[in-house]
Design an enzyme around this catalytic site. Structure first.
Site, mmCIF file in Angstrom:
data_model
loop_
_atom_site.group_PDB
_atom_site.id
_atom_site.type_symbol
_atom_site.label_atom_id
_atom_site.label_comp_id
_atom_site.label_asym_id
_atom_site.label_seq_id
_atom_site.Cartn_x
_atom_site.Cartn_y
_atom_site.Cartn_z
ATOM 1 N N GLN A 1 40.081 87.383 35.135
ATOM 2 C CA GLN A 1 39.913 88.375 36.150
ATOM 3 C C GLN A 1 39.765 89.924 35.819
ATOM 4 O O GLN A 1 39.485 90.647 36.636
ATOM 5 C CB GLN A 1 41.092 88.267 37.120
ATOM 6 N N HIS B 1 47.578 81.872 36.677
ATOM 7 C CA HIS B 1 46.734 80.435 37.174
ATOM 8 C C HIS B 1 47.143 79.258 36.765
ATOM 9 O O HIS B 1 47.535 79.101 35.490
ATOM 10 C CB HIS B 1 45.421 81.177 36.908
ATOM 11 N N CYS C 1 45.228 78.438 43.126
ATOM 12 C CA CYS C 1 45.772 77.781 42.028
ATOM 13 C C CYS C 1 46.822 78.413 41.402
ATOM 14 O O CYS C 1 47.004 78.637 40.116
ATOM 15 C CB CYS C 1 44.369 77.776 40.954
ATOM 16 N N ASP D 1 44.764 85.524 29.133
ATOM 17 C CA ASP D 1 43.838 84.940 30.176
ATOM 18 C C ASP D 1 43.016 86.117 30.721
ATOM 19 O O ASP D 1 43.647 86.824 31.524
ATOM 20 C CB ASP D 1 44.472 84.183 30.958
ATOM 21 N N LYS E 1 32.635 84.823 36.308
ATOM 22 C CA LYS E 1 33.046 85.800 37.119
ATOM 23 C C LYS E 1 32.735 87.366 36.850
ATOM 24 O O LYS E 1 33.212 88.046 37.405
ATOM 25 C CB LYS E 1 34.623 85.638 36.932
HETATM 26 N N1 7TS Z 1 42.549 82.246 35.107
HETATM 27 C C1 7TS Z 1 42.609 83.059 36.165
HETATM 28 C C2 7TS Z 1 43.505 84.455 36.139
HETATM 29 C C3 7TS Z 1 41.643 82.874 37.121
HETATM 30 O O1 7TS Z 1 41.522 83.561 38.047
HETATM 31 C C4 7TS Z 1 40.719 81.558 37.164
HETATM 32 C C5 7TS Z 1 39.925 81.187 38.084
HETATM 33 C C6 7TS Z 1 40.883 80.615 36.006
HETATM 34 C C7 7TS Z 1 41.787 81.102 34.915
HETATM 35 C C8 7TS Z 1 40.116 79.731 35.853
HETATM 36 O O2 7TS Z 1 38.599 79.984 35.664
HETATM 37 P P1 7TS Z 1 37.389 78.813 35.473
HETATM 38 O O3 7TS Z 1 36.219 79.604 35.408
HETATM 39 O O4 7TS Z 1 37.776 78.185 34.226
HETATM 40 O O5 7TS Z 1 37.656 77.856 36.713
HETATM 41 N N2 7TS Z 1 40.280 81.670 39.624
HETATM 42 C C9 7TS Z 1 39.589 81.368 40.707
HETATM 43 C C10 7TS Z 1 40.243 82.020 41.780
HETATM 44 O O6 7TS Z 1 40.919 82.969 41.771
HETATM 45 N N3 7TS Z 1 39.481 81.535 42.803
HETATM 46 O O7 7TS Z 1 38.674 80.340 42.396
HETATM 47 C C11 7TS Z 1 39.030 80.147 40.964
#
Ligand code: 7TS
Length: 424
Positions: A210, A132, A382, A207, A233
């Site tokens: 997910q 990501h 992303c 990371d 999440k």
């Molecule tokens: N890393 C991964 C693997 C992610 O899927 C996401 C967000 C992030 C980092 C960032 O997370 P945040 O909570 O700081 O925004 N992924 C997604 C997605 O798949 N659709 O919207 C956000």
């Protein structure tokens, strides 16, 4: 790690789980909401919503500040949430759990601080081709600051790390990779790669954005130095996140942000820092959100583990098994659509399915599905370098969770078939 091939038995009562989520009673364009955008953010069970509002209604005060009763209660509630997170991810100490605003904030903290600590000109940071942007850009910035280079593990046609081509070198200082891909759904062999990195003295960061809602994350078993995830999440509130760090490394890492709460003593000449975890928690935290995150984890454990015991002989996760069943059904049914290609066909996947359809733009499909009350994500998710790897500009992505049903999968497939007829 939870496995996902457990048989789903009658004990899995999806209606009982659905009843926990007030939002599932909402209509979208007059249709019952079918929420398949769980990888972007999860919906919140009533218990989490209540825990957050109860904080504001009964004990709202700043933490670690006053001697007054409310401040003490707020502090105790926040620190109880830290202990819940510690236990959930099996960290050794509660002070190894740093609260942040989310995965992005956690990875920025990690990359900034590790950059200061270990990166020199000529050094390398190793990531993978399925990251990501949140696990690419912060490391890129750190590399720019310190004259280091970003190296990338290539991705195979099925959407897995190509382990025959991992560019470890004598210059690699940090390995930063995702546990699960948000676009492909691939569950990566992080434990194995971390073991390899450790042999070479490389610091490892994962990371887990997910992974946290779908796998049993055990940071000691994984052997990672750092592990990042977002509360939102995993059934928790937005604006919450965690950076787990191994005590010994966190002690050596310099602070990221300066301000209140993270100091021990301040003079105009010199500041000394607070002990862990506060060294990394400048300013007033998202207290209500953190309490909500603790409740989300407790909810997940209560439900998932109760079902796991009831439904799967070897104590496998019932949520994961249910999501896997939905994934298999969606995969089989979607593949009957002419010209549909699934991107991400790894053997080990969470309930995420990304696809493209010949002659159909993902944005148009997403719009038509929305008119039927079906929420999917469209676009590059992303992960622009990953899109480039697969030669597509974007995909349609459905991501499943514990409360989704086989009927919802069928509704999506039928709506997709109809949309394809209209759009071609
Ligand atoms: N890393 C991964 C693997 C992610 O899927 C996401 C967000 C992030 C980092 C960032 O997370 P945040 O909570 O700081 O925004 N992924 C997604 C997605 O798949 N659709 O919207 C956000």
């Amino acid at each position: 790690m939870k496995t996902k091939d457990a048989p789903v038995t009658k004990a899995y009562d999806v209606e009982r789980i659905r009843a926990q989520f007030p939002i599932l009673r909402e209509l979208v364009h007059g249709k019952p909401l079918v929420y398949f955008d769980n990888a972007a953010t999860s919906q919140k069970p009533r218990r989490v919503i209540k825990a957050e509002s109860a904080y504001y209604a009964t004990i709202n005060a700043n933490v670690h500040r006053g001697v007054h009763t409310l401040s003490t209660k707020a502090t105790e509630a926040q620190e109880a949430a830290r202990e819940i997170v510690r236990r959930h991810i099996n960290a050794q100490h509660a002070h190894e759990v740093i609260f942040t605003g989310g995965t992005t904030a956690s990875l920025n903290l990690a990359s900034f601080s590790l950059g200061q600590l270990v990166l020199k000109p000529g050094d390398e940071v190793l990531i993978s081709g399925m990251e990501h942007h949140s696990n690419i850009v912060p490391w890129q910035l750190a590399c720019e600051r310190h004259g280091a280079k970003l190296k990338v593990i290539p991705i195979t046609e099925s959407g897995e790390w190509d382990l025959t081509q991992v560019p470890f070198s004598d210059e690699t200082r940090v390995l930063a990779v995702s546990h699960v891909s948000n676009m492909l759904g691939t569950i990566n062999p992080v434990k194995e790669l971390i073991a390899e990195a450790k042999k070479r003295g490389i610091i490892t960061a994962v990371d887990g954005a997910q992974a946290i809602a779908h796998l049993n994350v055990d940071v000691q078993d994984l052997g990672c130095d750092l592990y990042a995830f977002s509360g939102h999440k995993a059934y928790g509130p937005t604006g919450t996140g965690v950076l787990y760090g191994r005590e010994e490394l966190l002690e050596r890492m310099p602070p990221w942000q300066g301000g209140g709460e993270m100091i021990d003593t301040v003079t105009f000449e010199k500041t000394t820092y607070a002990k862990l975890p506060f060294k990394f928690e400048a300013g007033t935290p998202n207290i209500a959100g953190i309490i909500g995150l603790g409740e989300a984890i407790r909810w997940m454990e209560d439900y998932d583990f109760a079902f796991a015991k009831a439904s799967a002989e070897q104590g496998k996760s019932a949520f994961a098994a249910h999501e896997h069943m939905l994934l298999e059904r969606a995969t089989k049914e979607l593949l009957t659509i002419d010209g549909l290609r699934i991107i991400g066909t790894a053997k080990e996947k969470v309930g995420v399915i990304s696809f493209v359809i010949e002659g159909v733009h993902h944005y148009d499909l997403g719009t038509l599905l929305d008119q039927q009350g079906i929420a999917v994500r469209t676009g590059h998710h992303c992960t622009q370098p990953l899109m480039e790897r697969f030669g597509v500009s974007g995909t349609t992505r459905a991501s499943f969770t514990c409360f989704n049903t086989t009927e919802e999968v069928d509704t999506m497939v039928t709506a997709t078939q109809k949309a394809v007829k209209m759009l071609r």
